[in-house]
Design a protein around this motif. Structure first.
Motif, PDB file in Angstrom:
ATOM      1  N   LEU A 167      61.532 112.601  -6.744  1.00  0.00           N
ATOM      2  CA  LEU A 167      61.964 113.126  -5.740  1.00  0.00           C
ATOM      3  C   LEU A 167      62.540 112.109  -4.873  1.00  0.00           C
ATOM      4  N   ILE A 168      61.603 111.073  -4.722  1.00  0.00           N
ATOM      5  CA  ILE A 168      62.065 109.989  -3.846  1.00  0.00           C
ATOM      6  C   ILE A 168      63.234 109.022  -4.131  1.00  0.00           C
ATOM      7  N   VAL A 169      63.064 108.696  -5.392  1.00  0.00           N
ATOM      8  CA  VAL A 169      64.156 107.748  -6.054  1.00  0.00           C
ATOM      9  C   VAL A 169      65.499 108.699  -5.849  1.00  0.00           C
ATOM     10  N   MET A 170      65.555 109.955  -6.102  1.00  0.00           N
ATOM     11  CA  MET A 170      66.816 110.722  -6.335  1.00  0.00           C
ATOM     12  C   MET A 170      67.284 110.765  -4.805  1.00  0.00           C
ATOM     13  N   ALA A 171      66.377 111.013  -3.930  1.00  0.00           N
ATOM     14  CA  ALA A 171      66.852 111.018  -2.656  1.00  0.00           C
ATOM     15  C   ALA A 171      67.288 109.781  -2.010  1.00  0.00           C
ATOM     16  N   GLY A 172      67.043 108.490  -2.410  1.00  0.00           N
ATOM     17  CA  GLY A 172      67.538 107.367  -1.909  1.00  0.00           C
ATOM     18  C   GLY A 172      69.047 107.279  -2.504  1.00  0.00           C
ATOM     19  N   LEU A 173      69.066 107.593  -3.954  1.00  0.00           N
ATOM     20  CA  LEU A 173      70.231 107.363  -4.627  1.00  0.00           C
ATOM     21  C   LEU A 173      71.656 108.254  -4.111  1.00  0.00           C
ATOM     22  N   THR A 174      70.961 109.518  -3.877  1.00  0.00           N
ATOM     23  CA  THR A 174      72.059 110.250  -3.352  1.00  0.00           C
ATOM     24  C   THR A 174      72.279 110.120  -1.969  1.00  0.00           C
ATOM     25  N   LEU A 175      71.595 109.616  -1.491  1.00  0.00           N
ATOM     26  CA  LEU A 175      71.625 109.254   0.144  1.00  0.00           C
ATOM     27  C   LEU A 175      72.698 108.001   0.188  1.00  0.00           C
ATOM     28  N   TYR A 176      72.648 107.282  -0.627  1.00  0.00           N
ATOM     29  CA  TYR A 176      73.740 106.222  -0.629  1.00  0.00           C
ATOM     30  C   TYR A 176      75.079 106.592  -1.007  1.00  0.00           C
ATOM     31  N   THR A 177      75.121 107.232  -2.143  1.00  0.00           N
ATOM     32  CA  THR A 177      76.405 107.748  -2.705  1.00  0.00           C
ATOM     33  C   THR A 177      77.175 108.682  -1.454  1.00  0.00           C
ATOM     34  N   CYS A 178      76.217 109.389  -0.875  1.00  0.00           N
ATOM     35  CA  CYS A 178      76.776 110.346   0.259  1.00  0.00           C
ATOM     36  C   CYS A 178      77.317 109.460   1.503  1.00  0.00           C
ATOM     37  N   TYR A 179      76.523 108.307   1.761  1.00  0.00           N
ATOM     38  CA  TYR A 179      76.854 107.330   2.821  1.00  0.00           C
ATOM     39  C   TYR A 179      78.298 106.775   2.712  1.00  0.00           C
ATOM     40  N   ARG A 180      78.590 106.388   1.177  1.00  0.00           N
ATOM     41  CA  ARG A 180      79.964 105.862   0.476  1.00  0.00           C
ATOM     42  C   ARG A 180      80.917 106.987   0.931  1.00  0.00           C
ATOM     43  N   VAL A 181      80.596 108.046   0.702  1.00  0.00           N
ATOM     44  CA  VAL A 181      81.545 109.409   0.981  1.00  0.00           C
ATOM     45  C   VAL A 181      82.085 109.104   2.546  1.00  0.00           C
ATOM     46  N   VAL A 182      80.966 109.114   3.288  1.00  0.00           N
ATOM     47  CA  VAL A 182      80.906 109.158   4.837  1.00  0.00           C
ATOM     48  C   VAL A 182      81.869 108.046   5.367  1.00  0.00           C
ATOM     49  N   LYS A 183      81.649 107.015   4.721  1.00  0.00           N
ATOM     50  CA  LYS A 183      82.363 105.717   5.203  1.00  0.00           C
ATOM     51  C   LYS A 183      83.752 105.654   4.421  1.00  0.00           C
ATOM     52  N   SER A 184      84.064 106.383   3.523  1.00  0.00           N
ATOM     53  CA  SER A 184      85.428 106.202   2.887  1.00  0.00           C
ATOM     54  C   SER A 184      86.259 107.379   3.783  1.00  0.00           C
TER      55      SER A 184
END
Length: 576
Positions: free
Chosen positions: A185-202
């Motif tokens: 639950l914690i690892v997947m939250a961090g991983l999806t947070l990073y890729t979502c942040y990449r979407v926001v920045k792009s």
């Protein structure tokens, strides 16, 4: 050379003075005819006086200029953004404008603003026609400047992510094992947070010149037309998966609600499979929960959860999804937040009555809990959909008052979502009084239909989903129809055909595969493979390559993230 033969060019002023002739003066968009009145050798002084008059004209106010012009000249003057509109003659000989005058003026005005500088500029709101503005469907509250504060952004993201995955979280933890479930639950939250942040920045990078873009537009810019098609396809897949889960749950809740009312009317209170503390042990098969078997009465034959209720639900839902605009249903968005808080309170009440029932050592104990299980991909598949907001996050943060806080607000929102999943999943799993294998993929299935609070929870969620399902269909229709036909509502026939296909798919799943845990994990792993793990990483790597910042370590790390998404999807088939 005589003065009469001279040709003067001063800026945009061209004149060929002749005795008694007219000087054609062009100042910007103003055209006027000025009589030189030159006679013989006095042409030069007269011409000088005329040029001074022209200079004085340019310094006059608009009202003074109008007064200095003749009546005919004023009739010919138009604002800069108004151009000549072509006309055509009808059969009756009447002249008609080819386009609307206001539309033509708006278009030319926009072109004028675009010419102010080489790069695209933001056209002022007052210039744009009012019909292009629409209300944001999630009802985000903004300030006087139309901007939203961080607290609104955070809870909008949290409320959007909170969905049907919450009901399956205890079952998903049981599949993975208690400790492994908490870690994932914690690892997947961090991983999806990073890729979502990449979407926001792009999206921020692509829209920095004032152009509003979505992530599909970014994919098209970096990956070409196929990138846009892939992003839209997987976004639609996530929506269709959510619709299927909604239909299964609506059938479940409608069945339980009507059954509760029927039992109260006829005075029958069934208690089959109800054990201590009013908990139902759902029959299981291959670690996938199934609804308890129905009875053999006439009511049970007519009102069956998997055979008849999904069809009865069509009578209620199908008329609602054919509305051209879903504006009415957006008024019930607040129910999402209320239902989550009600579910949290209900789980707290049940856990307080059950107490903690965990045993990690005695395998013979009815409360034995595994620390690790090889079925953990079921949890990662569910979390891929539970943490999925990548296809709409740009719309939520677009009106952020302080865009520099987007990363912080996104992190806080994901932290709240992870804590909510942990609270519901861990609390229900740890306190469940029966064998952990009895936990259903819908935690409400472990509670009897005769329980008033359970009835209230089901009825509340049923009403919420009835109002949300038309919105899911509408978003799907807009994305699909816009790609195929260039408009959201091409015709009634097209809409009816699409809605019939969507409802048919949902009904078939509700009848033949009414297992929301299985549907969510496959849908999440499939959509997450592209939209969570692959596309954000590919876009980021290509952007780094364009800017000359691509390094081997970035390629390895982001390639590993893409590989995790592929493994997660393949692993779902190993649990069948």
């Amino acid at each position: 050379m005589s003065v009469k033969e001279a040709k003067f060019t001063i800026g945009s002023i061209n004149s060929s003075p002749e005795d008694g002739s007219l000087v054609d003066v062009d100042i910007g968009s103003q055209n006027s005819l000025i009589n030189t009145g030159s006679q013989g050798g006095g042409s030069v002084p007269i011409l000088n006086r005329q040029l001074r008059s022209i200079s004085d004209y340019g310094r006059q106010s608009p009202r003074s200029r109008d007064n200095s012009l003749s009546e005919g000249d004023r009739k010919r003057r138009k604002p800069l953004h108004h151009s000549s509109i072509p006309t055509y003659s009808s059969d009756g000989g009447n002249l008609h404008h080819a386009v609307d005058a206001q539309d033509s003026a708006t278009l030319n005005r926009v072109r004028y603003y675009q010419r102010l500088q080489p790069d695209p500029v933001i056209v002022p709101d007052h210039v744009l026609p009012p019909h292009i503005f629409s209300v944001f469907p999630t009802g985000v509250v903004t300030d006087a400047q139309g901007k939203q504060h961080s607290i609104i952004t955070i809870f909008s993201i949290w409320n959007t992510m909170m969905g049907t995955s919450l009901l399956s979280m205890p079952w998903a933890i049981q599949q993975a094992g208690f400790v492994m479930g908490v870690v994932l639950l914690i690892v997947m939250a961090g991983l999806t947070l990073y890729t979502c942040y990449r979407v926001v920045k792009s999206v921020e990078s692509a829209g920095k010149n004032g152009v509003l873009v979505e992530f599909s537009d970014v994919c098209k810019a970096y990956l070409g037309r196929w990138g846009e098609i892939v992003s839209v396809f997987f976004s639609l897949s996530a929506l269709i998966g959510a619709m299927i889960v909604y239909w299964v749950l609506m059938s479940n809740f409608l069945y339980s609600t009507v059954t509760f009312c029927y039992d109260r009317i006829v005075g029958d209170d069934p208690t089959a499979n109800i054990t201590e503390s009013s908990v139902v042990c759902v029959y299981t098969s291959n670690n996938t929960s199934l609804p308890p078997p129905s009875g053999s009465t006439t009511f049970d034959e007519v009102w069956d959860q998997t055979k008849t209720v999904p069809l009865f639900l069509c009578l209620l839902i199908f008329p609602l999804i054919n509305f051209k605009s879903p504006t009415f249903f957006t008024k019930f968005n607040a129910l999402g937040t209320l239902s989550v808080f009600f579910l949290l309170s209900y789980v707290c009440k049940m856990a307080a009555g059950w107490k903690i029932n965990l045993n990690f050592t005695d395998t013979e104990s009815p409360h034995y809990a595994e620390v690790f299980s090889w079925n953990f991909p079921a949890l990662t598949g569910i979390l891929a959909l539970g943490y999925f907001i990548h296809n709409c996050v740009s719309s939520i943060i677009r009106n952020q008052k302080r865009p520099e806080n987007n990363g912080r607000d996104l992190t806080i929102a994901y932290l709240l979502v992870a804590l909510t999943y942990l609270f519901v999943g861990v609390m229900f799993y740890a306190s469940f009084p029966l064998n952990k294998d009895c936990i259903a993929d819908n935690l409400l299935d472990n509670l009897p239909h005769s329980d008033p609070l359970s009835f209230a929870a089901r009825f509340f969620l049923l009403f919420q989903m009835i109002t949300l399902f038309p919105l899911l269909v509408y978003i799907t229709r807009v994305q699909l129809m816009d790609q195929l036909f260039g408009k959201a509502y091409p015709s009634v026939k097209h809409v009816l055909a699409l809605n019939t296909c969507l409802v048919t798919i949902s009904v078939l799943f509700a009848i033949f595969l009414p297992k929301i845990g299985t549907i969510i994990r496959f849908s999440g792993a499939f959509c997450g493979l592209a939209y969570i793990f692959t596309l954000p990483c590919l876009v980021y790597l290509l952007d780094q390559k364009r800017n000359g910042k691509l390094t081997p370590i970035k390629i390895v790390l982001h390639g590993f993230v893409i590989l995790l998404g592929l493994v997660n999807f393949i692993a779902q088939f190993l649990l069948l």
